[in-house]
Motif scaffolding. Structure first.
Motif, short mmCIF file in Angstrom:
data_model
loop_
_atom_site.label_atom_id
_atom_site.label_comp_id
_atom_site.label_asym_id
_atom_site.label_seq_id
_atom_site.Cartn_x
_atom_site.Cartn_y
_atom_site.Cartn_z
N CYS A 1 -12.71 4.21 1.01
CA CYS A 1 -12.51 2.81 0.61
C CYS A 1 -12.67 1.85 1.78
N CYS B 1 -4.78 2.21 4.22
CA CYS B 1 -4.79 2.10 2.77
C CYS B 1 -3.81 3.09 2.14
N ARG B 2 -3.62 2.96 0.83
CA ARG B 2 -2.72 3.82 0.07
C ARG B 2 -3.20 5.27 0.04
N MET C 1 -10.66 0.43 3.86
CA MET C 1 -9.75 -0.71 3.98
C MET C 1 -9.35 -0.95 5.43
N GLU D 1 0.83 -1.20 0.00
CA GLU D 1 0.00 0.00 0.00
C GLU D 1 0.87 1.26 0.00
#
Length: 828
Positions: free
Chosen positions: A729, A739-740, A731, A681
């Motif tokens: 998102c 997350c990224r 995550m 990520e």
């Protein structure tokens, strides 16, 4: 001197018997006479005609030429031909013995060949397990075994004799495994086929008043599992009168239902009035797509797996039609036991107390289930799919394990003096639940194969992203009461540690039990079951529909987007009235990823099924005698894999790919497997751009999109006052790793250390230690003490393993323990 002619012994008796059949004129014996220039078919009216022809041609029945010249197609003793078109090519001749490489046109041909061979040798056969392809669910191999295989009945001796046939790409079935030796005496077998096929035609002349021969042949052809069935000639629904004078519908061949559930409910109502109980029997799948094509509903006394069963042959089979409806195509209404009219299962109630037995740490505790289960009364007339042999086997195992592991827990449900469901968990599983019991997978996938017992497992995900065992069970039946008992027992064994989320089947019994025992726990449907339902209910749709269907489910980002795509999909393909799609839409929050992203599931993928914990060690072929050994072998392998990952995480370091301080921070804390997820990520975040789109006080909102792709973007909200962050998102909420998109914002804001609240302890290297210090203040002292006991015991086990590798380490370990004990005793 002329050599003296050697006298040969008389020929052995023929391995078949001929009966005079009242059939239409047709040849009874078919031979193929082989010549050097080809073969010539000759047809004879009878066996004597055949041998007279052989005698007149001066053929020597002992010559090699004759042995290859005549092939006699006949049927074994006690068997009447049911179909003149049965393929008896290849290895089906009476003198051929099974051997590897022997080919058949179908699995039925192989079964009939083995029956013929068994009759000649002197034993009986049964159909054993089948194996399915993982790609399309079609049957890939079958086993046919000696009738004395296994130990489920007192007459069985665990005989190992069997043949296994495997389907080849050519469509042929080939023997690839076999065992010919028996562990019991062989003898003459008069009857080795179902009763109808064993009836011999009467010898002698035809009677002047008799049924036509063609009709007799038809009755033999219309057989399912040895039971005659109606040919569907009845077109009027049969009814009889109940106790209240109302007409009661009875099943008949040709009766049509809209779904298997409707058919089963009908059969249950009929059984209640007739005076017997029912069970769901076998199902049959299509060889093309693996979808269910027919189902059998049987009397509860079918089979012999339990002492209460008497091998009753009553059943109703429904078959799927091209229109999507289900029709009764085979039926047997006669029972081999007494019925109890007007005492159906829904009319019975029992006041007898139901008890369960728990044995923990060597103690025996018998309690009234009414008290434990908040007054919920269970029926004492539930079916039981567990043979009595299992209770004796497991009880011995449980008592042995308790002597070795003081944390071993087991519970047996006792219903009116009969053992029902069983649950057990060793000390390590109970300790693992205190660490990784936030996400639980109840794996009952035995139902998609043909397990010998209804075995189920509670599985979690450890800090290495590996499956970890949290308990095992044998489930007596698939009723709501059985699952309520199971979940409550698991909860008590785990000191009341309720999971945040659970992955289990869609069955109504499981759904109700989860809602009853785990209120507030998020239930997600098992993916393997959803895939099976998709194959069954969407088998006739086009490839284009499947593509749009997958896109709607897995790519929708908002509720409005999903609803729009779903409605457009069902309207476009005319599926608005599809009952299964209607049901799945109503329950979309339990299986569509969009609605589940905000719940923690330890990152278990939504579009994949979790691999069974015991893998190849326990399967449909596992016999009773091998169950415990294979169970322990599979458990030991899983735990050895966990020890290897513990060693790797403690002694190995991953390479850093960036110069970001947060990468070094996570490498120091996370296990290797979880760090690899984080590192991926982090590297991906450099492919994204972040633009501040909103700011008010300490709250900022960023639009993070992928470079070169305007459609892939997410919103990240950040609070500078308390370093709270969230992403659309979700995550982190789903997997517990940032997350990224969030990492892109952190780098933009030069945040050099990830806040501790976003570093879940369960993913760290020391997840097995220190968890007791992190428990909520609401935990009782007794539960806290249990956590400390399991934690110290697990640490001590690893210490003992290291201390016993050599005499020098043993002495060092003893010295350290003595010093440690002194320090603990001095501390106040």
């Amino acid at each position: 001197m002329e050599k003296r002619q050697q006298r040969r012994p008389p020929p052995p008796p023929l391995p078949f018997e001929i009966h005079s059949l009242d059939l239409e004129p047709e040849p009874l014996v078919h031979t193929q006479h082989m010549h050097k220039k080809g073969k010539k078919d000759m047809v004879f009216d009878s066996i004597p005609s055949l041998f007279n022809n052989i005698k007149s041609s001066n053929s020597d029945p002992y010559s090699e030429e004759y042995g290859n010249a005549v092939i006699v197609r006949a049927y074994p003793l006690g068997m009447v031909r049911a179909n003149s078109n049965v393929n008896v090519e290849g290895g089906r001749e009476s003198g051929v013995e099974p051997h590897k490489g022997l080919e058949f046109d179908s699995a039925d041909d192989a079964r009939q060949f083995y029956n013929v061979y068994a009759t000649r040798v002197g034993f009986r056969t049964r159909t054993g397990q089948l194996y399915r392809s993982r790609t399309d669910g079609s049957v890939s191999s079958r086993r046919f075994v000696c009738s004395k295989e296994g130990f489920q009945l007192s007459s069985r001796t665990g005989c190992p004799a069997f043949i296994r046939v495997q389907r080849r790409d050519s469509g042929k079935w080939v023997i690839d495994q076999m065992h010919k030796d028996h562990n019991h005496q062989l003898g003459d077998v008069e009857e080795s086929h179902p009763p109808v096929l064993q009836q011999k035609a009467p010898m002698g002349r035809k009677s002047s008043v008799e049924v036509s021969s063609r009709k007799k042949l038809k009755l033999l052809a219309e057989v399912d599992d040895g039971q005659p069935c109606s040919s569907g000639s009845i077109s009027v629904k049969r009814v009889r009168t109940g106790a209240n004078g109302q007409p009661i519908a009875e099943p008949y061949a040709g009766l049509v239902f809209t779904s298997p559930d409707e058919a089963y409910n009908f059969y249950v109502r009929y059984a209640d009035e007739a005076g017997f109980k029912t069970r769901i029997g076998q199902l049959f799948r299509s060889k093309n797509d693996g979808s269910i094509t027919s189902r059998r509903f049987v009397c509860s006394k079918e089979g012999f797996q339990h002492p209460s069963r008497v091998g009753c042959g009553a059943f109703m089979r429904i078959k799927r039609q091209e229109s999507g409806t289900w029709m009764v195509d085979r039926l047997q209404k006669d029972h081999n036991h007494d019925l109890e009219p007007q005492t159906g299962t829904h009319k019975k109630s029992s006041t007898a107390p139901k008890k369960f037995i728990d044995e923990v740490n060597g103690g025996l505790d018998s309690l009234d289930l009414l008290e434990i289960n908040n007054g919920v009364h269970f029926s004492s007339n539930q079916g039981n799919n567990i043979g009595s042999e299992w209770y004796r086997l497991l009880l011995d195992y449980f008592q042995r394990r308790q002597a070795e592991d003081t944390g071993f827990f087991y519970s047996m449900e006792v219903d009116n003096g009969v053992c029902m469901s069983i649950f057990w968990a060793d000390g390590r599983s109970r300790f693992a639940c205190s660490q990784f019991g936030d996400v639980v997978v109840l794996d009952t996938s035995y139902r998609k194969t043909n397990y010998l017992v209804p075995f189920a497992t509670f599985v979690g995900v450890n800090h290495h992203k590996q499956p970890v065992l949290l308990g095992c069970a044998l489930i007596a039946n698939e009723s709501k009461e059985s699952f309520i008992w199971l979940f409550r027992t698991w909860l008590r064994a785990m000191s009341g540690c309720r999971p945040k989320s659970i992955i289990a089947d869609q069955d109504m019994a499981i759904q109700h039990a989860i809602g009853h025992v785990f209120p507030g726990t998020r239930h997600r449907f098992s993916m393997w079951q959803i895939r099976e339902k998709e194959r069954e209910n969407l088998r006739s749709v086009s490839t284009e529909f499947k593509y749009e269907y997958e896109k709607c489910i897995y790519e929708s980002q908002t509720n409005a987007e999903f609803n729009t795509m779903w409605n457009a999909l069902v309207n476009k393909y005319g599926l608005k009235e599809n009952a299964w799609l209607k049901e799945m839409y109503e329950k979309r929050e339990s299986w569509v990823p969009l609605y589940l992203r905000g719940t923690f599931f330890a990152g278990i993928p939504m579009n994949e099924s979790m691999e069974p914990f015991f893998g190849i060690f326990l399967n449909a072929e596992t016999p009773l005698g091998d169950f415990i050994a294979r169970y322990e072998q599979g458990l030991a392998q899983r735990r050895e894999e966990e020890r290897k990952e513990d060693f790797n995480s403690s002694n190995l370091q991953a390479f850093l790919q960036t110069k970001e301080p947060i990468e070094e921070q996570c490498r120091r804390l996370y296990t290797l497997n979880v760090f690899q997820i984080f590192q991926k990520e982090l590297l991906q975040c450099y492919n994204y751009l972040g633009i501040k789109s909103y700011e008010e006080g300490t709250i900022s909102r960023y639009s993070v999109r992928r470079c070169g792709n305007e459609l892939e973007k997410h919103m990240v909200t950040f609070s500078a006052s308390n370093l709270d962050v969230s992403c659309s998102c979700q995550m982190f909420e789903f997997e517990g790793v940032l997350c990224r998109h969030v990492l892109r914002v952190f780098i933009m804001l030069d945040i050099r250390e990830i806040p501790s609240c976003y570093l879940l302890h369960r993913w760290t290297r020391n997840a097995e230690h220190g968890i007791v210090c992190d428990v909520d203040s609401g935990v009782s002292f007794q539960e806290l003490k249990g956590l400390m006991v399991w934690s110290l015991r697990e640490t001590a086990c690893k210490y003992i393993e290291s201390g016993t590798t050599s005499l020098e380490k043993y002495r060092l370990a003893c010295e350290i323990m003595r010093e440690g004990t002194k320090k603990v005793c001095r501390h106040r």
